[in-house]
Write a protein that holds these residues in place. Structure first.
Motif, short mmCIF file in Angstrom:
data_model
loop_
_atom_site.label_atom_id
_atom_site.label_comp_id
_atom_site.label_asym_id
_atom_site.label_seq_id
_atom_site.Cartn_x
_atom_site.Cartn_y
_atom_site.Cartn_z
N SER A 11 -16.20 -10.14 -40.75
CA SER A 11 -15.04 -11.01 -40.88
C SER A 11 -15.39 -12.46 -40.61
O SER A 11 -16.32 -12.74 -39.86
CB SER A 11 -13.97 -10.54 -39.89
OG SER A 11 -12.75 -11.20 -40.12
N SER A 12 -14.63 -13.34 -41.20
CA SER A 12 -14.80 -14.77 -40.95
C SER A 12 -14.32 -15.09 -39.54
O SER A 12 -13.25 -14.67 -39.13
CB SER A 12 -13.97 -15.55 -41.97
OG SER A 12 -13.84 -16.89 -41.58
N ARG A 14 -13.44 -17.92 -38.61
CA ARG A 14 -12.41 -18.94 -38.74
C ARG A 14 -11.01 -18.33 -38.84
O ARG A 14 -10.10 -18.76 -38.16
CB ARG A 14 -12.70 -19.82 -39.96
CG ARG A 14 -11.80 -21.02 -40.08
CD ARG A 14 -12.25 -21.94 -41.20
NE ARG A 14 -12.41 -21.26 -42.46
CZ ARG A 14 -11.47 -21.19 -43.40
NH1 ARG A 14 -10.31 -21.76 -43.23
NH2 ARG A 14 -11.71 -20.56 -44.52
N THR A 15 -10.84 -17.31 -39.69
CA THR A 15 -9.51 -16.74 -39.89
C THR A 15 -9.33 -15.35 -39.29
O THR A 15 -8.24 -15.00 -38.87
CB THR A 15 -9.17 -16.65 -41.38
OG1 THR A 15 -10.04 -15.69 -42.00
CG2 THR A 15 -9.27 -18.00 -42.07
N ASN A 17 -9.18 -12.67 -40.92
CA ASN A 17 -8.32 -11.88 -41.79
C ASN A 17 -8.88 -10.50 -42.10
O ASN A 17 -8.14 -9.51 -42.09
CB ASN A 17 -8.07 -12.63 -43.11
CG ASN A 17 -7.13 -13.79 -42.92
OD1 ASN A 17 -6.30 -13.79 -42.02
ND2 ASN A 17 -7.26 -14.80 -43.76
N THR A 89 -10.66 -9.61 -48.40
CA THR A 89 -9.65 -10.66 -48.28
C THR A 89 -10.22 -11.88 -49.00
O THR A 89 -11.43 -12.08 -49.02
CB THR A 89 -9.34 -10.98 -46.81
OG1 THR A 89 -10.54 -11.35 -46.13
CG2 THR A 89 -8.72 -9.78 -46.11
N HIS A 91 -9.33 -16.09 -50.70
CA HIS A 91 -8.47 -17.28 -50.78
C HIS A 91 -7.82 -17.36 -52.17
O HIS A 91 -6.68 -17.77 -52.29
CB HIS A 91 -9.30 -18.54 -50.50
CG HIS A 91 -8.52 -19.80 -50.64
ND1 HIS A 91 -7.53 -20.16 -49.75
CD2 HIS A 91 -8.56 -20.76 -51.58
CE1 HIS A 91 -7.00 -21.30 -50.14
NE2 HIS A 91 -7.61 -21.69 -51.24
N SER A 122 -5.65 -14.15 -48.74
CA SER A 122 -5.68 -14.54 -47.33
C SER A 122 -4.34 -15.00 -46.79
O SER A 122 -3.96 -14.65 -45.68
CB SER A 122 -6.72 -15.63 -47.11
OG SER A 122 -8.00 -15.13 -47.36
N LYS A 123 -3.61 -15.77 -47.56
CA LYS A 123 -2.35 -16.29 -47.03
C LYS A 123 -1.27 -15.20 -46.90
O LYS A 123 -0.27 -15.42 -46.26
CB LYS A 123 -1.85 -17.48 -47.84
CG LYS A 123 -1.35 -17.18 -49.22
CD LYS A 123 -0.91 -18.49 -49.87
CE LYS A 123 -0.24 -18.28 -51.19
NZ LYS A 123 0.23 -19.54 -51.75
N ARG A 126 -1.20 -11.50 -43.10
CA ARG A 126 -0.40 -11.20 -41.91
C ARG A 126 1.10 -11.05 -42.20
O ARG A 126 1.91 -11.06 -41.28
CB ARG A 126 -0.66 -12.24 -40.84
CG ARG A 126 -2.13 -12.21 -40.42
CD ARG A 126 -2.47 -13.29 -39.44
NE ARG A 126 -3.91 -13.48 -39.37
CZ ARG A 126 -4.72 -12.80 -38.60
NH1 ARG A 126 -4.28 -11.84 -37.83
NH2 ARG A 126 -6.03 -13.06 -38.59
#
Length: 149
Positions: A11-12, A14-15, A17, A89, A91, A122-123, A126
């Protein structure tokens, strides 16, 4: 019946996700989710079903996961290789070719049978809709004699 399933992901930082999705899957499938960045050595011989997850960055999957898949070694050649499902996941709004290349890479390099795949923007990761969508996908694509949900 004990689940013989494992979720392996990268996983990144940064996010997070992909980690988030991996943990949702693990909760639903009643199994363990392991980040290969912190646990690179995993004995897969006891598993019948493996989930592999990665974020897609710049049209590609995480290099750590790609290298890990390439280096899978089966110590017992008589052990049946597990089936695999793939999740990503991303972008971009469209699944793009990177997701399909990931699936084909697993089939070609690790010689594993990929039974299904799922991808999420990604957006949306969640959102409550994603949880519903993910659970439906699991119910329709992963449920088998290997899964005790």
């Amino acid at each position: 019946m004990e689940n013989k399933i494992i979720i392996i992901y990268c996983s990144s930082k940064r996010t997070g996700n992909t980690r988030y999705i991996a943990e949702l899957m693990a909760q639903t499938l009643n199994c363990q989710a392991i980040d290969i960045a912190t646990n690179p050595s995993i004995n897969l011989e006891e598993y019948e079903l493996i989930g592999l997850g990665s974020p897609i960055h710049f049209e590609g999957i995480q290099s750590k996961l790609k290298k890990w898949v390439k280096n899978i070694k089966w110590s017992n050649p008589n052990v049946c290789k597990p089936d695999v499902f793939v999740f990503t996941t991303r972008h971009l709004s469209n699944p793009n070719h990177a997701h399909n290349r990931f699936v084909n890479y697993i089939k070609k390099v690790a010689n594993l049978n990929t039974i299904s795949s799922w991808s999420c923007r990604s957006k949306r990761v969640r959102s409550p809709e994603t949880v519903v969508d993910l659970n439906e996908w699991i119910k329709n694509n992963i449920r088998s004699d290997k899964v005790n949900i």
